[in-house]
Design an enzyme around this catalytic site. Structure first.
Site, PDB file in Angstrom:
ATOM      1  N   GLU A 147     -37.713  11.665 -55.864  1.00 46.93           N
ATOM      2  CA  GLU A 147     -36.308  11.266 -55.891  1.00 46.93           C
ATOM      3  C   GLU A 147     -35.476  12.522 -56.105  1.00 46.93           C
ATOM      4  O   GLU A 147     -35.718  13.304 -57.023  1.00 46.93           O
ATOM      5  CB  GLU A 147     -36.054  10.275 -57.022  1.00 46.93           C
ATOM      6  CG  GLU A 147     -34.609   9.793 -57.087  1.00 46.93           C
ATOM      7  CD  GLU A 147     -34.388   8.754 -58.181  1.00 46.93           C
ATOM      8  OE1 GLU A 147     -33.356   8.068 -58.141  1.00 46.93           O
ATOM      9  OE2 GLU A 147     -35.248   8.640 -59.080  1.00 46.93           O
ATOM     10  N   GLU A 237     -23.901   5.037 -61.203  1.00 41.00           N
ATOM     11  CA  GLU A 237     -24.739   4.219 -62.082  1.00 41.00           C
ATOM     12  C   GLU A 237     -23.924   3.897 -63.325  1.00 41.00           C
ATOM     13  O   GLU A 237     -23.500   4.805 -64.059  1.00 41.00           O
ATOM     14  CB  GLU A 237     -26.018   4.956 -62.462  1.00 41.00           C
ATOM     15  CG  GLU A 237     -27.010   5.051 -61.320  1.00 41.00           C
ATOM     16  CD  GLU A 237     -28.301   5.727 -61.725  1.00 41.00           C
ATOM     17  OE1 GLU A 237     -29.371   5.145 -61.460  1.00 41.00           O
ATOM     18  OE2 GLU A 237     -28.252   6.829 -62.289  1.00 41.00           O
TER      19      GLU A 237
END
Length: 256
Positions: A147, A237
């Site tokens: 990631e 987020e």
């Protein structure tokens, strides 16, 4: 994916993508996406109201809206408020570029431009690009072997995943003309690299994201010839705070 510094060692987050069931689809350009995985496909982009961590909230809600085209990209916004565990992510509001998957080594460039803002600063959240890669070209887009995150800002003292017991970056680098603190660690078996803006927000950001992969190939032995890029997305987020509005006046990304 990330955790607060206090829970780095123990935190293993649920994947960003809608892992259970099919997301609901909205077609009207001005319709609000308010349910857990409400989804809209528009102008070559995916828009998702991804409430993957809602189970850790004691209360709250979130609605995301497609605001129209912006050049060859899109504009979108989201209003959210969350209460509950301050160290867990409640949602990842994002737009993702639609593309044909290919190996990272076969990608010539990943040009992108984004302009974004928050109307308040008293919350816990990040604003970040997020990319997964895998040896399997058919891997689900909710996780991968690696990631890559590019944090344009962080609010409220949150930190990326890191293996460091002190929370320190492994390097301070310049990539694509911007300064970054580089962190790395593991989310389960997935290796996570997070480039974090060290000194305030990059509210207007233009770069070739392939340069971040080039850095990892040269300095971290990233296996680009074995890894397919699965997803190319930008958003925020959200941990706790609000009511607050996240606005993206332009997000444009290409895979060449």
């Amino acid at each position: 994916m990330l955790s607060s510094l206090a829970t780095i060692a123990a935190f293993v987050a649920v994947a960003h993508g809608a892992a259970t069931g099919l997301p609901s689809r909205t077609t009207a350009a001005d319709a609000a996406l308010c349910s857990q995985y409400a989804y809209q496909s528009v102008n070559g982009y995916d828009l998702l109201n991804n409430l993957w961590g809602i189970s850790t909230a004691t209360s709250g809600s979130q609605c995301t809206t497609y605001d129209g085209p912006a050049g060859s990209g899109i504009a979108f916004s989201s209003t959210w408020t969350w209460q509950g565990d301050q160290n867990t992510v409640k949602s990842y509001i994002y737009a993702g570029r639609q593309f044909q998957r290919k190996k990272v080594s076969d990608i010539r460039s990943l040009p992108t431009t984004v302009e974004w803002s928050y109307n308040r600063t008293d919350h816990r959240a990040n604003v970040a690009y997020d990319i997964f890669t895998s040896t399997d070209p058919d891997h689900a887009n909710s996780s991968g072997d690696f990631e890559l995150m590019i944090w344009l800002h962080r609010y409220g003292g949150i930190w990326p995943i890191t293996s460091s017991s002190t929370g320190s970056p492994i390097a301070t680098v310049t990539v694509a003309g911007y300064s970054w603190d580089l962190y790395t660690g593991y989310n389960g078996a997935m290796r996570v690299y997070s480039f974090v803006a060290p000194n305030g927000p990059y509210n207007s950001f233009t770069a070739d994201v392939k340069e971040f992969f080039n850095y990892l190939v040269k300095n971290e032995s990233f296996p680009e010839s074995q890894q397919y890029m699965l997803i190319y997305q930008f958003g925020t987020e959200a941990f706790v705070g609000g009511p607050i509005k996240f606005g993206v006046s332009k997000f444009q990304a290409e895979v060449n």
